[in-house]
Design a protein around this motif. Structure first.
Motif, PDB file in Angstrom:
ATOM      1  N   ALA A 284       0.824  -1.205   0.000  1.00 35.14           N
ATOM      2  CA  ALA A 284       0.000   0.000   0.000  1.00 35.14           C
ATOM      3  C   ALA A 284       0.859   1.257   0.000  1.00 35.14           C
ATOM      4  O   ALA A 284       0.502   2.272  -0.618  1.00 35.14           O
ATOM      5  N   ARG A 285       1.974   1.214   0.684  1.00 32.78           N
ATOM      6  CA  ARG A 285       2.866   2.382   0.702  1.00 32.78           C
ATOM      7  C   ARG A 285       3.610   2.516  -0.626  1.00 32.78           C
ATOM      8  O   ARG A 285       3.795   3.636  -1.127  1.00 32.78           O
ATOM      9  N   VAL A 286       4.017   1.415  -1.193  1.00 32.43           N
ATOM     10  CA  VAL A 286       4.798   1.448  -2.432  1.00 32.43           C
ATOM     11  C   VAL A 286       4.011   2.072  -3.576  1.00 32.43           C
ATOM     12  O   VAL A 286       4.561   2.829  -4.387  1.00 32.43           O
ATOM     13  N   VAL A 287       2.717   1.788  -3.676  1.00 32.75           N
ATOM     14  CA  VAL A 287       1.932   2.317  -4.803  1.00 32.75           C
ATOM     15  C   VAL A 287       1.678   3.816  -4.671  1.00 32.75           C
ATOM     16  O   VAL A 287       1.122   4.427  -5.583  1.00 32.75           O
ATOM     17  N   GLU A 288       2.100   4.409  -3.572  1.00 32.05           N
ATOM     18  CA  GLU A 288       1.987   5.855  -3.414  1.00 32.05           C
ATOM     19  C   GLU A 288       3.203   6.597  -3.977  1.00 32.05           C
ATOM     20  O   GLU A 288       3.304   7.812  -3.871  1.00 32.05           O
ATOM     21  N   PHE A 289       4.118   5.831  -4.596  1.00 36.26           N
ATOM     22  CA  PHE A 289       5.290   6.398  -5.264  1.00 36.26           C
ATOM     23  C   PHE A 289       5.274   5.998  -6.741  1.00 36.26           C
ATOM     24  O   PHE A 289       4.724   4.953  -7.103  1.00 36.26           O
ATOM     25  N   HIS A 290       5.900   6.799  -7.585  1.00 40.75           N
ATOM     26  CA  HIS A 290       6.059   6.443  -8.991  1.00 40.75           C
ATOM     27  C   HIS A 290       7.228   5.470  -9.141  1.00 40.75           C
ATOM     28  O   HIS A 290       8.255   5.589  -8.462  1.00 40.75           O
ATOM     29  N   GLY A 291       7.082   4.516 -10.053  1.00 40.58           N
ATOM     30  CA  GLY A 291       8.125   3.533 -10.291  1.00 40.58           C
ATOM     31  C   GLY A 291       8.006   2.346  -9.359  1.00 40.58           C
ATOM     32  O   GLY A 291       7.230   2.335  -8.398  1.00 40.58           O
ATOM     33  N   ALA A 292       8.809   1.323  -9.646  1.00 36.34           N
ATOM     34  CA  ALA A 292       8.703   0.064  -8.902  1.00 36.34           C
ATOM     35  C   ALA A 292       9.398   0.094  -7.552  1.00 36.34           C
ATOM     36  O   ALA A 292       9.031  -0.661  -6.649  1.00 36.34           O
ATOM     37  N   LEU A 293      10.414   0.944  -7.410  1.00 33.18           N
ATOM     38  CA  LEU A 293      11.223   0.938  -6.201  1.00 33.18           C
ATOM     39  C   LEU A 293      10.952   2.190  -5.381  1.00 33.18           C
ATOM     40  O   LEU A 293      11.468   3.274  -5.671  1.00 33.18           O
ATOM     41  N   ALA A 294      10.142   2.037  -4.350  1.00 30.74           N
ATOM     42  CA  ALA A 294       9.899   3.131  -3.411  1.00 30.74           C
ATOM     43  C   ALA A 294      11.110   3.253  -2.481  1.00 30.74           C
ATOM     44  O   ALA A 294      11.897   2.310  -2.335  1.00 30.74           O
ATOM     45  N   PRO A 295      11.290   4.403  -1.838  1.00 33.43           N
ATOM     46  CA  PRO A 295      12.404   4.535  -0.899  1.00 33.43           C
ATOM     47  C   PRO A 295      12.373   3.457   0.169  1.00 33.43           C
ATOM     48  O   PRO A 295      11.315   3.112   0.701  1.00 33.43           O
ATOM     49  N   MET A 296      13.548   2.909   0.487  1.00 37.03           N
ATOM     50  CA  MET A 296      13.604   1.848   1.475  1.00 37.03           C
ATOM     51  C   MET A 296      13.059   2.294   2.825  1.00 37.03           C
ATOM     52  O   MET A 296      12.390   1.508   3.521  1.00 37.03           O
ATOM     53  N   ASP A 297      13.342   3.529   3.213  1.00 37.49           N
ATOM     54  CA  ASP A 297      12.853   4.016   4.505  1.00 37.49           C
ATOM     55  C   ASP A 297      11.319   4.001   4.573  1.00 37.49           C
ATOM     56  O   ASP A 297      10.746   3.664   5.622  1.00 37.49           O
ATOM     57  N   ALA A 298      10.669   4.361   3.472  1.00 44.07           N
ATOM     58  CA  ALA A 298       9.199   4.353   3.450  1.00 44.07           C
ATOM     59  C   ALA A 298       8.670   2.937   3.603  1.00 44.07           C
ATOM     60  O   ALA A 298       7.678   2.700   4.315  1.00 44.07           O
ATOM     61  N   ALA A 299       9.331   1.984   2.954  1.00 43.14           N
ATOM     62  CA  ALA A 299       8.909   0.587   3.088  1.00 43.14           C
ATOM     63  C   ALA A 299       9.100   0.093   4.522  1.00 43.14           C
ATOM     64  O   ALA A 299       8.230  -0.605   5.067  1.00 43.14           O
ATOM     65  N   ARG A 300      10.205   0.477   5.143  1.00 45.02           N
ATOM     66  CA  ARG A 300      10.464   0.040   6.527  1.00 45.02           C
ATOM     67  C   ARG A 300       9.387   0.577   7.476  1.00 45.02           C
ATOM     68  O   ARG A 300       8.897  -0.155   8.338  1.00 45.02           O
ATOM     69  N   LYS A 301       9.061   1.845   7.331  1.00 42.00           N
ATOM     70  CA  LYS A 301       8.060   2.444   8.216  1.00 42.00           C
ATOM     71  C   LYS A 301       6.700   1.765   8.032  1.00 42.00           C
ATOM     72  O   LYS A 301       5.987   1.513   9.012  1.00 42.00           O
ATOM     73  N   ALA A 302       6.335   1.470   6.801  1.00 37.01           N
ATOM     74  CA  ALA A 302       5.063   0.787   6.551  1.00 37.01           C
ATOM     75  C   ALA A 302       5.066  -0.611   7.149  1.00 37.01           C
ATOM     76  O   ALA A 302       4.070  -1.061   7.737  1.00 37.01           O
ATOM     77  N   PHE A 303       6.171  -1.303   7.010  1.00 37.81           N
ATOM     78  CA  PHE A 303       6.299  -2.676   7.518  1.00 37.81           C
ATOM     79  C   PHE A 303       6.130  -2.726   9.034  1.00 37.81           C
ATOM     80  O   PHE A 303       5.520  -3.653   9.586  1.00 37.81           O
ATOM     81  N   LYS A 304       6.647  -1.703   9.708  1.00 34.34           N
ATOM     82  CA  LYS A 304       6.623  -1.681  11.173  1.00 34.34           C
ATOM     83  C   LYS A 304       5.346  -1.072  11.737  1.00 34.34           C
ATOM     84  O   LYS A 304       5.108  -1.154  12.952  1.00 34.34           O
ATOM     85  N   ALA A 305       4.535  -0.454  10.877  1.00 26.95           N
ATOM     86  CA  ALA A 305       3.342   0.246  11.364  1.00 26.95           C
ATOM     87  C   ALA A 305       2.328  -0.718  11.961  1.00 26.95           C
ATOM     88  O   ALA A 305       2.207  -1.864  11.547  1.00 26.95           O
TER      89      ALA A 305
END
Length: 305
Positions: A284-305
């Motif tokens: 859900a967080r990744v699709v809020e960015f353009h392209g396939a690779l969202a920033p790693m920090d954003a993915a980490r925060k979503a994973f821990k939420a």
């Protein structure tokens, strides 16, 4: 057993079109998953991307990009005269379509040397590959991949597979069915996407997909279905896990990031249902960015939420 390895194709990605201005990056289904496994695991956990590179400047940039982001390349060969494949993303709203240029891609040679491939997979806790990995290869190289993952599995590695069916990669549907079915037979964790399985195998529901894959001997199955719930099937557990809400701008890499989140959660010894919850948050967080690779920090925060 320790570490993670994915087998597949790293491509040049053109995205974020603004008139005739494009952003260049690197992506590809198994690479996208590897990116999120790297983001969501400890920095000292070994993460490798097993592919083949050309000897051109873009291939050098690929290697540098991977290394700079903590992703190693094991014993991936260099193919003289080859170069990376390329694709461009065009968007209608948040939905995407792709145009590919990959006929002479170096990654088509990733399994030409069975010994090098086996060395790249030796001692891995989890090995991941996909139907796209298989689709770009010659028949002999497809068998080399199946042999390599089968041997690694016998040595204790867990094999994760997403059929990720793309019709244009295959000679015909019967070949695709046979090759992908063979891959499921050597799989411990299956992460299929229902529309793909429906298109190739004619499954009427995600439950039908799970039942068919279970018949191959797969004991852990998560059937993704876009923004609909994912179906988790393992042992006596059969549970739908709702997707997380997102303000999507680009759905590229959604399923791949789910896979990365799920694998990272299972590496952390979370149970399959809880792993699917975390995987949905990442996607859900990744699709809020353009392209396939969202920033790693954003993915980490979503994973821990």
């Amino acid at each position: 057993m320790s570490g993670f390895a994915a087998i597949g194709e790293c491509m040049i990605e053109l995205s974020g079109a603004n008139g005739d201005q494009w952003r260049m990056g690197f992506a590809g289904d198994t690479l996208n998953t590897t990116w999120y496994v790297r983001a969501l695991t400890d920095p000292d956990f070994a993460v490798d991307y097993v592919t083949a590179f050309g000897d051109d400047p873009f291939s050098v940039k690929q290697r540098t990009f991977l290394r700079d982001n903590g992703i190693n390349t094991a014993h991936s060969p260099t193919t003289v005269g080859a170069r990376p494949g390329l694709y461009a993303i065009t968007l209608t709203g948040a939905e995407r379509s792709f145009t590919y240029w990959r006929n002479d891609a170096a990654a088509r040679h990733l399994a030409d040397d069975p010994e090098a491939l086996a060395k790249s997979l030796d001692g891995r806790q989890i090995i991941y590959f996909s139907g796209i990995t298989m689709g770009i290869l010659s028949p002999r190289s497809r068998q080399n991949v199946l042999n390599a993952v089968s041997n690694a599995r016998r040595q204790g590695s867990r094999i994760v597979f997403d059929a990720n069916y793309r019709p244009r990669l295959w000679e015909n549907t019967e070949t695709a069915k046979q090759v992908l079915s063979n891959a499921f037979h050597v799989t411990d964790i299956a992460l299929p996407t229902f529309p793909d399985e429906n298109a190739l195998f004619g499954d009427a529901t995600p439950a039908d997909t799970a039942n068919r894959i279970a018949s191959y001997g797969v004991r852990e199955i998560v059937v993704k279905d876009g923004t609909d719930p994912a179906l988790v099937v393992t042992g006596d557990t059969r549970k739908e896990v709702p997707a997380s809400r997102a303000k999507a701008v680009d759905t590229t890499g959604a399923g791949d990031s789910f896979n990365g989140g799920y694998i990272a959660a299972r590496l952390a010894n979370l149970d399959p249902v809880t792993a699917a919850v975390h995987a949905h948050k990442v996607a859900a967080r990744v699709v809020e960015f353009h392209g396939a690779l969202a920033p790693m920090d954003a993915a980490r925060k979503a994973f821990k939420a």
